[in-house]
Motif scaffolding. Structure first.
Motif, PDB file in Angstrom:
ATOM      1  N   LEU A  76       0.873  -1.181   0.000  1.00 29.53           N
ATOM      2  CA  LEU A  76       0.000   0.000   0.000  1.00 29.53           C
ATOM      3  C   LEU A  76       0.904   1.223   0.000  1.00 29.53           C
ATOM      4  N   ARG A  77       0.648   2.147  -0.907  1.00 31.93           N
ATOM      5  CA  ARG A  77       1.476   3.342  -1.071  1.00 31.93           C
ATOM      6  C   ARG A  77       0.654   4.571  -0.727  1.00 31.93           C
ATOM      7  N   TYR A  78       1.232   5.495   0.057  1.00 31.79           N
ATOM      8  CA  TYR A  78       0.558   6.769   0.330  1.00 31.79           C
ATOM      9  C   TYR A  78       1.329   7.848  -0.422  1.00 31.79           C
ATOM     10  N   PRO A 148       3.882  -2.928   3.449  1.00 31.45           N
ATOM     11  CA  PRO A 148       4.325  -1.534   3.298  1.00 31.45           C
ATOM     12  C   PRO A 148       4.892  -1.236   1.906  1.00 31.45           C
ATOM     13  N   ASP A 149       4.812   0.010   1.515  1.00 30.61           N
ATOM     14  CA  ASP A 149       5.432   0.493   0.269  1.00 30.61           C
ATOM     15  C   ASP A 149       5.806   1.955   0.539  1.00 30.61           C
ATOM     16  N   VAL A 150       5.869   2.777  -0.498  1.00 34.08           N
ATOM     17  CA  VAL A 150       6.302   4.165  -0.320  1.00 34.08           C
ATOM     18  C   VAL A 150       5.400   4.876   0.701  1.00 34.08           C
ATOM     19  N   ASN A 151       6.036   5.484   1.702  1.00 33.39           N
ATOM     20  CA  ASN A 151       5.359   6.264   2.750  1.00 33.39           C
ATOM     21  C   ASN A 151       4.418   5.476   3.648  1.00 33.39           C
ATOM     22  N   THR A 152       4.511   4.171   3.630  1.00 32.84           N
ATOM     23  CA  THR A 152       3.788   3.384   4.636  1.00 32.84           C
ATOM     24  C   THR A 152       4.824   2.552   5.387  1.00 32.84           C
ATOM     25  N   ALA A 196      14.525  -6.744   4.718  1.00 30.62           N
ATOM     26  CA  ALA A 196      14.520  -7.816   3.708  1.00 30.62           C
ATOM     27  C   ALA A 196      14.703  -7.289   2.281  1.00 30.62           C
ATOM     28  N   THR A 197      14.059  -6.172   1.947  1.00 27.58           N
ATOM     29  CA  THR A 197      14.162  -5.695   0.566  1.00 27.58           C
ATOM     30  C   THR A 197      15.577  -5.183   0.282  1.00 27.58           C
ATOM     31  N   GLY A 198      16.094  -4.337   1.181  1.00 27.64           N
ATOM     32  CA  GLY A 198      17.442  -3.791   0.978  1.00 27.64           C
ATOM     33  C   GLY A 198      18.499  -4.882   1.005  1.00 27.64           C
ATOM     34  N   GLY A 227      14.752   5.761   2.006  1.00 27.37           N
ATOM     35  CA  GLY A 227      13.697   5.247   2.876  1.00 27.37           C
ATOM     36  C   GLY A 227      14.033   3.812   3.249  1.00 27.37           C
ATOM     37  N   ASN A 228      13.017   2.992   3.407  1.00 28.14           N
ATOM     38  CA  ASN A 228      13.252   1.615   3.849  1.00 28.14           C
ATOM     39  C   ASN A 228      14.233   0.885   2.932  1.00 28.14           C
ATOM     40  N   VAL A 229      13.955   0.872   1.647  1.00 22.78           N
ATOM     41  CA  VAL A 229      14.794   0.092   0.726  1.00 22.78           C
ATOM     42  C   VAL A 229      16.186   0.719   0.598  1.00 22.78           C
ATOM     43  N   GLY A 230      16.220   2.041   0.380  1.00 25.13           N
ATOM     44  CA  GLY A 230      17.489   2.727   0.150  1.00 25.13           C
ATOM     45  C   GLY A 230      18.439   2.633   1.337  1.00 25.13           C
ATOM     46  N   ALA A 301      15.956   3.557  -5.618  1.00 26.60           N
ATOM     47  CA  ALA A 301      15.116   2.981  -4.551  1.00 26.60           C
ATOM     48  C   ALA A 301      14.076   4.003  -4.121  1.00 26.60           C
ATOM     49  N   ALA A 302      13.479   4.680  -5.112  1.00 30.74           N
ATOM     50  CA  ALA A 302      12.451   5.682  -4.789  1.00 30.74           C
ATOM     51  C   ALA A 302      11.188   5.379  -5.610  1.00 30.74           C
ATOM     52  N   LEU A 303      10.950   6.165  -6.651  1.00 31.53           N
ATOM     53  CA  LEU A 303       9.694   6.040  -7.396  1.00 31.53           C
ATOM     54  C   LEU A 303       9.922   5.435  -8.788  1.00 31.53           C
ATOM     55  N   ALA A 324      13.704   0.030  -6.474  1.00 28.91           N
ATOM     56  CA  ALA A 324      12.339   0.550  -6.674  1.00 28.91           C
ATOM     57  C   ALA A 324      11.593  -0.313  -7.683  1.00 28.91           C
ATOM     58  N   ASN A 325      10.293  -0.135  -7.736  1.00 29.34           N
ATOM     59  CA  ASN A 325       9.492  -0.777  -8.777  1.00 29.34           C
ATOM     60  C   ASN A 325       9.423   0.137  -9.987  1.00 29.34           C
ATOM     61  N   GLY A 326       9.800  -0.384 -11.128  1.00 27.68           N
ATOM     62  CA  GLY A 326       9.679   0.355 -12.385  1.00 27.68           C
ATOM     63  C   GLY A 326      10.489   1.630 -12.496  1.00 27.68           C
TER      64      GLY A 326
HETATM   65  P1  NAD Z   1       9.916   4.856   1.596  1.00 24.67           P
HETATM   66  O1  NAD Z   1       8.696   5.672   1.685  1.00 24.67           O
HETATM   67  O2  NAD Z   1      10.445   4.213   2.838  1.00 24.67           O
HETATM   68  O3  NAD Z   1      11.096   5.735   0.968  1.00 24.67           O
HETATM   69  C1  NAD Z   1      10.962   6.407  -0.256  1.00 24.67           C
HETATM   70  C2  NAD Z   1      12.182   7.285  -0.450  1.00 24.67           C
HETATM   71  O4  NAD Z   1      12.113   7.853  -1.763  1.00 24.67           O
HETATM   72  C3  NAD Z   1      12.296   8.438   0.535  1.00 24.67           C
HETATM   73  O5  NAD Z   1      13.640   8.602   0.918  1.00 24.67           O
HETATM   74  C4  NAD Z   1      11.830   9.641  -0.295  1.00 24.67           C
HETATM   75  O6  NAD Z   1      12.364  10.877   0.133  1.00 24.67           O
HETATM   76  C5  NAD Z   1      12.382   9.242  -1.656  1.00 24.67           C
HETATM   77  N1  NAD Z   1      11.741   9.989  -2.753  1.00 24.67           N
HETATM   78  C6  NAD Z   1      10.427  10.271  -2.919  1.00 24.67           C
HETATM   79  N2  NAD Z   1      10.263  11.031  -4.020  1.00 24.67           N
HETATM   80  C7  NAD Z   1      11.497  11.205  -4.549  1.00 24.67           C
HETATM   81  C8  NAD Z   1      11.978  11.890  -5.693  1.00 24.67           C
HETATM   82  N3  NAD Z   1      11.145  12.549  -6.512  1.00 24.67           N
HETATM   83  N4  NAD Z   1      13.310  11.858  -5.940  1.00 24.67           N
HETATM   84  C9  NAD Z   1      14.168  11.207  -5.132  1.00 24.67           C
HETATM   85  N5  NAD Z   1      13.762  10.526  -4.038  1.00 24.67           N
HETATM   86  C10 NAD Z   1      12.437  10.534  -3.753  1.00 24.67           C
HETATM   87  O7  NAD Z   1       9.629   3.755   0.463  1.00 24.67           O
HETATM   88  P2  NAD Z   1      10.298   2.322   0.278  1.00 24.67           P
HETATM   89  O8  NAD Z   1       9.472   1.326   0.980  1.00 24.67           O
HETATM   90  O9  NAD Z   1      11.747   2.417   0.546  1.00 24.67           O
HETATM   91  O10 NAD Z   1      10.052   2.078  -1.285  1.00 24.67           O
HETATM   92  C11 NAD Z   1      10.924   2.605  -2.268  1.00 24.67           C
HETATM   93  C12 NAD Z   1      10.713   1.862  -3.582  1.00 24.67           C
HETATM   94  O11 NAD Z   1      10.967   0.476  -3.371  1.00 24.67           O
HETATM   95  C13 NAD Z   1       9.309   1.931  -4.166  1.00 24.67           C
HETATM   96  O12 NAD Z   1       9.392   1.932  -5.564  1.00 24.67           O
HETATM   97  C14 NAD Z   1       8.668   0.651  -3.684  1.00 24.67           C
HETATM   98  O13 NAD Z   1       7.596   0.246  -4.506  1.00 24.67           O
HETATM   99  C15 NAD Z   1       9.847  -0.289  -3.789  1.00 24.67           C
HETATM  100  N6  NAD Z   1       9.750  -1.485  -2.959  1.00 24.67           N
HETATM  101  C16 NAD Z   1       9.592  -1.388  -1.609  1.00 24.67           C
HETATM  102  C17 NAD Z   1       9.545  -2.550  -0.854  1.00 24.67           C
HETATM  103  C18 NAD Z   1       9.461  -2.536   0.643  1.00 24.67           C
HETATM  104  O14 NAD Z   1       9.568  -3.616   1.250  1.00 24.67           O
HETATM  105  N7  NAD Z   1       9.314  -1.402   1.295  1.00 24.67           N
HETATM  106  C19 NAD Z   1       9.611  -3.806  -1.492  1.00 24.67           C
HETATM  107  C20 NAD Z   1       9.778  -3.857  -2.871  1.00 24.67           C
HETATM  108  C21 NAD Z   1       9.853  -2.684  -3.588  1.00 24.67           C
END
Ligand code: NAD
Length: 424
Positions: A76-78, A148-152, A196-198, A227-230, A301-303, A324-326
């Motif tokens: 779920l993404r916010y 969880p996904d972006v911002n969750t 796990a993702t990172g 964020g989480n992945v990065g 690892a963002a959008l 990141a996805n895509g």
């Molecule tokens: P998150 O919300 O924890 O972190 C997102 C990060 O991206 C933040 O640091 C934010 O500042 C940055 N960001 C947002 N907009 C940006 C922009 N325009 N330019 C540069 N940075 C920007 O999200 P997350 O969970 O780390 O997810 C990141 C990516 O990884 C997404 O594409 C998500 O779908 C994918 N993903 C996440 C998981 C997971 O377990 N959380 C698993 C698989 C894939």
């Protein structure tokens, strides 16, 4: 306007990637039709009382793409860019990802069209709980399991579990905490799911390095998104001796040729609303120059749709690991492949997250408590296996890694449909 183009781009990308693989593997025509569309697309509008006493209406989405292999699974993404089309693209990626990883899941994705930075923690709790209530039986522990996904984050997953469990009958309540994964360890979560993702991103990079006859030690890399992945990817890259030279989040782009300490950066961000702006261990640089920074490895690892035909030519790295996805557009990827850049595709590279989620789901379902050491070693085993299957398929079909990963994923779904048939 730019965001609108990015969203539309993601769905177009996933369709083009799917069609390329389907053509090459000669996917069954009926299965191709089924996988080209989604099973359900749920839109809910729901009211929430804000801290100032006013009512605001929020719009939430859940797209369920395919469930041939098991319950729908996906985050779920916010974010303001969430809409039905973005959720559709992300749900399709989840179907390929869970299949490639060999999990008994299908693909789903959803979220709320919202900028969460504009709301207090109490408001986010009410929004999350009310969204869960609005989704009702459209999610469920054996039906559709968010994460969880972006911002969750883990806290939000705990609110979802608590709300869902609270709306069940007393007899059902305690047996359904696996309605959502990515919960905090104290509330039914899995030790190690947070990283796990990172961790998985770095496992796949280690596999790439092995196949290239090298290691990650001393390699320079850049990360988009802290964020989480990065931040977990940077944590495990540091353990391998790799050097973080640039990092970009929504707030700023930072650069230091001598290396940025990811541990100090995380500590700083945690006290700065999760933003890296203002960190003293690096200099600010222009956002547009980020992907052109001199390095060996890029970890987006963002959008979605961050590397396109507009900036792919600037990339100097030898490998892109899609946390990141895509993150790559189809045109951007074509430029990189032409330049000989290796790409570890999202559905492989970031699948550590959903594999960790699967372990959490099993833990809850079986009433077990797993330990971190087992989680990380099982994860490593599963990812190394998926990596080698993708490499084998790429060589068998003489194609790129992404198309090979899709072929691997779609073969499993095709077999399920052929063996089961189509009702009635
Ligand atoms: P998150 O919300 O924890 O972190 C997102 C990060 O991206 C933040 O640091 C934010 O500042 C940055 N960001 C947002 N907009 C940006 C922009 N325009 N330019 C540069 N940075 C920007 O999200 P997350 O969970 O780390 O997810 C990141 C990516 O990884 C997404 O594409 C998500 O779908 C994918 N993903 C996440 C998981 C997971 O377990 N959380 C698993 C698989 C894939």
């Amino acid at each position: 306007m730019q965001e609108v183009q990015k969203k539309a781009g993601m769905y177009e990308n996933v369709r083009q990637q799917f069609n390329k693989a389907a053509d090459l593997m000669n996917l069954d025509e009926g299965v191709r039709k089924i996988l080209s569309s989604t099973n359900s697309e749920i839109v809910v509008n729901f009211p929430v009382k804000l801290d100032n006493g006013k009512i605001e209406i929020f719009t939430g989405y859940r797209v369920q793409h395919n469930a041939a292999l098991g319950p729908y699974k996906g985050g779920l993404r916010y974010h303001p860019t969430v809409d039905v089309e973005a959720a559709r693209a992300l749900a399709m990626w989840m179907t390929w990802k869970t299949s490639l990883a060999g999990l008994p899941y299908g693909g789903g994705k959803g979220g709320i069209q919202i900028d969460p930075t504009k709301y207090s923690q109490n408001e986010l709790e009410r929004i999350t709980r009310r969204f869960t209530f609005a989704l009702g039986d459209n999610i469920g522990p054996e039906y559709d399991i968010p994460a969880p996904d972006v911002n969750t984050n883990a806290q939000m997953m705990a609110w979802i579990a608590d709300t869902y469990m609270g709306t069940r009958s007393p007899a059902e309540r305690s047996a359904c905490q696996h309605v959502v994964t990515g919960k905090p360890a104290g509330a039914g979560g899995l030790e190690g799911r947070d990283r796990a993702t990172g961790y998985g991103v770095v496992i796949t990079l280690k596999e790439w390095a092995k196949s290239a006859g090298t290691t990650l030690k001393g390699k320079k890399y850049i990360v988009q998104g802290f964020g989480n992945v990065g931040h977990w990817a940077a944590h495990f890259m540091a353990l391998e001796g790799a050097v973080l030279v640039a990092v970009q989040d929504a707030s700023v782009t930072l650069y230091n040729a001598d290396g940025i300490d990811p541990v100090a950066l995380l500590k700083y961000a945690q006290n700065n609303n999760d933003a890296i702006v203002g960190f003293s261990g690096a200099k600010e640089m222009d956002r547009s120059g980020f992907f052109g920074v001199d390095c060996d490895i890029v970890i987006p690892a963002a959008l979605g749709n961050q590397i396109t035909e507009a900036n792919a030519g600037d990339i100097k790295a030898k490998v892109i690991a899609e946390g990141a996805n895509g993150p790559l557009s189809v045109d951007g990827e074509a430029i990189l492949l032409e330049k000989g850049v290796a790409i570890i595709p999202d559905i492989l590279c970031n699948s550590g997250g959903v594999i960790g989620s699967y372990f959490e789901w099993l833990q809850n379902r079986n009433g077990e408590i797993w330990v971190m050491e087992d989680v990380l070693s099982k994860l490593e085993h599963k990812l190394a296996d998926a990596y080698s299957r993708v490499a084998r398929t790429a060589s068998e079909y003489a194609t790129d890694n992404r198309t090979a990963a899709y072929i691997e994923a779609m073969k499993r779904i095709e077999v399920a449909y052929k063996q089961r048939g189509i009702f009635p």
